[in-house]
Design an enzyme around this catalytic site. Sequence first.
Site, PDB file in Angstrom:
ATOM      1  N   ASP A 160      -5.115  -2.616  -5.914  1.00 23.39           N
ATOM      2  CA  ASP A 160      -5.640  -3.081  -4.620  1.00 23.39           C
ATOM      3  C   ASP A 160      -7.170  -3.099  -4.662  1.00 23.39           C
ATOM      4  O   ASP A 160      -7.817  -4.049  -4.190  1.00 23.39           O
ATOM      5  CB  ASP A 160      -5.107  -2.240  -3.450  1.00 23.39           C
ATOM      6  CG  ASP A 160      -5.281  -0.732  -3.650  1.00 23.39           C
ATOM      7  OD1 ASP A 160      -5.675  -0.279  -4.759  1.00 23.39           O
ATOM      8  OD2 ASP A 160      -5.022   0.007  -2.682  1.00 23.39           O
TER       9      ASP A 160
ATOM     10  N   GLY B 203       0.839  -1.192   0.000  1.00 27.80           N
ATOM     11  CA  GLY B 203       0.000   0.000   0.000  1.00 27.80           C
ATOM     12  C   GLY B 203       0.871   1.239   0.000  1.00 27.80           C
ATOM     13  O   GLY B 203       2.095   1.160  -0.111  1.00 27.80           O
TER      14      GLY B 203
END
Length: 249
Positions: A102, A8
């Site tokens: 994601d 991330g």
Amino acid sequence: MILELDCGNSFIKWRVIHADDAIIVGGGIVDSDQALIAQVAKLPNVHLRGARMVSVRSEEETDALMRAITCDFGVIVQTAHPATEMAGVRNGYTDHQRLGMDRWLAAVGAFHLAKGACLVMDFGTAAKADFVAADGQHLGGYICPGMPLMRSQLRTHTRRIRYDDASAERALTSLLPGRSTVEAVERGCVLMLQGFARTQIDQARALWGGEFSIFLTGGDAPLVEVSAPGARVVPDLVFVGLAMACPLN
Ligand SMILES: Nc1ncnc2c1ncn2[C@@H]1O[C@H](COP(=O)(O)OP(=O)(O)OP(=O)(O)O)[C@@H](O)[C@H]1O
Ligand SMILES: CC(C)(CO)[C@@H](O)C(=O)NCCC(=O)O
Ligand SMILES: [K+]
């Protein structure tokens, strides 16, 4: 064993699973490539057979991490790439390559688990919502600042908002009107996230009536759980999609 990585913007989530039964051998959250390598190297009796990764970082950062893993653990790292369609889900972006990987993997993972319409909300550095209809059509979604970004914007752009992490954590024992700066900011930001979640659920209801599943993921998912009754909290939702995008068997 297989090393799985979700890179991330602020943290790298990792885990090591058995190749045949997906039993989790170890895992964690780290804030740098070096910390990741050190933690994985510390696991006892690990013999990696492969690695797969999803990254929303720049190509340079992603490549550097792939090379470090190959160099230290002797495995090739497979990465998930954008697709117009995967496992029955059709990417809803006009330019499918622009949809964050994601988000895409969480949406594919959720549709796989729900086998029906789903609303996927991911509370990380950014807060994201994605909608997948019962026929697998991804309708698109929303992105806003998550808890870490809201908090740091306030701290950076005001002169009198200053507090430390320990008091931030203490402030969240309740959501009553704050009686100190730290309480006012921390609780205010949580209410923003909860309001975001409620609005998405209203939207899903308007689209699909009562026929949909709600998935919550990301490090701050616990903060919005109360606003999404019946939601499934699946911390490793991105990994579910990642295994589908990069099968290693
Ligand atoms: N063990 C943990 N380590 C780090 N952050 C944690 C942990 N548990 C909860 N959090 C919270 O999770 C948030 C970060 O979530 P997450 O790791 O999903 O973000 P990210 O993947 O870096 O962001 P994004 O998915 O938006 O790119 C932070 O606000 C942090 O407070
Ligand atoms: C929104 C983030 C930063 C969340 O991690 C990521 O999904 C991303 O970089 N997405 C690209 C932009 C988009 O999804 O439209
Ligand atoms: K993420």
